[in-house]
Design an enzyme around this catalytic site. Structure first.
Site, PDB file in Angstrom:
ATOM      1  N   SER A   1       0.843  -1.298  -0.296  1.00 54.60           N
ATOM      2  CA  SER A   1      -0.365   0.166  -0.268  1.00 54.60           C
ATOM      3  C   SER A   1       1.136   1.373   0.027  1.00 54.60           C
ATOM      4  O   SER A   1       0.674   2.169  -0.492  1.00 54.60           O
ATOM      5  CB  SER A   1      -0.829  -0.254   1.336  1.00 54.60           C
ATOM      6  OG  SER A   1      -0.122   0.192   2.111  1.00 54.60           O
TER       7      SER A   1
ATOM      8  N   HIS B   1      -1.435   5.559   6.619  1.00 55.21           N
ATOM      9  CA  HIS B   1      -0.333   5.929   5.519  1.00 55.21           C
ATOM     10  C   HIS B   1      -0.230   7.826   5.659  1.00 55.21           C
ATOM     11  O   HIS B   1      -1.292   8.056   5.643  1.00 55.21           O
ATOM     12  CB  HIS B   1      -1.580   5.222   4.139  1.00 55.21           C
ATOM     13  CG  HIS B   1      -1.631   3.533   4.043  1.00 55.21           C
ATOM     14  ND1 HIS B   1      -2.513   2.913   5.198  1.00 55.21           N
ATOM     15  CD2 HIS B   1      -0.528   2.146   3.537  1.00 55.21           C
ATOM     16  CE1 HIS B   1      -2.814   1.513   4.828  1.00 55.21           C
ATOM     17  NE2 HIS B   1      -1.056   2.271   4.171  1.00 55.21           N
TER      18      HIS B   1
END
Length: 268
Positions: free
Chosen positions: A44, A245
């Site tokens: 990711s 993230h």
């Protein structure tokens, strides 16, 4: 004919003799260099997850550093294969088709899901001190004992699939800025522990990459002061669907790190 006329005609004749020589000596215009064929692999952090909109699969985003560096230094993004949730096993199973003998540049972000790093962060942020300490101990054990061999096998396959490519391995940022105090249930001390775990992860990845002559790009310094609990975070918080993230600023930092550390002369 006067002396001055003869002198003028002699000068013109001499100049005429020099012109062909000068033209012949002029260098030919260099042909434009071919674009650098670039394939992006990974998890990711490589797919740009955290900054929507995403592709239908794999959480690929236009914010991904692979997309941002496309066009820089003659780089032409050919296959954007990075996929959210990828482990070394799933990456080898589904992403390696992107690589071939024509690949000039590869970037890869992998390893975080293999050690269950998200479980550690969740335990420290949402649970108590004991679950945090236990998760950290278990995961650091996996990093030091199991991950090196896993990465070695992964990098060996990348080297075989793209034998002439310059391979760039990107690391992971520290997620916290302990100097700004606790973040939910994660105390500054626990944040330090998780940051040290990220440093350990990066060092193991860097050592494994070096065994294959791959370039490791460390993003740690760029995220200093921009952890999830900082006034200007580059990491998304627990309430965001892309939690823990990078945000857009974070992925721009990744792109800047790669372009600043990759020498164009290394790209065939």
């Amino acid at each position: 004919m006067t002396t001055s006329s003869r002198t003028l005609r002699s000068a013109i004749a001499a100049l005429a003799l020099l012109i062909p020589v000068a033209v012949a000596a002029a260098p030919a215009t260099a042909a434009p260099r071919d674009p650098v064929v670039y394939d992006a692999l990974g998890d990711s952090y490589g797919s740009g997850y955290g900054v929507p909109p995403y592709s239908a699969t794999c959480g690929r985003s236009e914010a991904a550093y692979a997309v941002q560096i496309d066009g820089r230094m003659r780089i032409d993004l050919d296959d954007f294969a990075a996929c959210a949730g990828a482990t070394t096993t799933s990456m080898l199973a589904s992403q390696m088709g992107a690589l071939d003998a024509d690949t000039d540049l590869v970037t890869v972000s992998i390893g975080g899901n293999d050690i269950g790093w998200g479980t550690v962060v969740g335990a420290c942020v949402a649970a108590g001190d004991a679950p945090c300490a236990g998760a950290l101990a278990a995961t650091t054990g996996v990093i030091t004992t199991a991950l090196p061999a896993v990465l070695d096998a992964t990098y060996a396959q990348i080297a075989a699939a793209a034998p002439d490519a310059h391979v760039v391995v990107t690391g992971y940022p520290r997620l916290f800025s302990p100097e700004y105090g606790a973040y939910l249930n994660a105390s500054p001390a626990e944040q330090h522990g998780m940051n040290e775990g990220a440093d350990l992860l990066n060092s193991v990845i860097a050592d494994a990459a070096a065994e294959y002559g791959f370039q490791f790009v460390d993003v740690t310094s760029r995220f200093v002061g921009h952890g999830v609990n900082a006034p200007e975070p580059w990491v998304l918080g627990l309430s965001d669907p892309g939690r823990f993230h990078p945000n857009l600023d974070g992925y721009e930092a990744y792109a800047a790190a790669v372009t600043s550390q990759v020498n164009p002369r290394d790209l065939r």
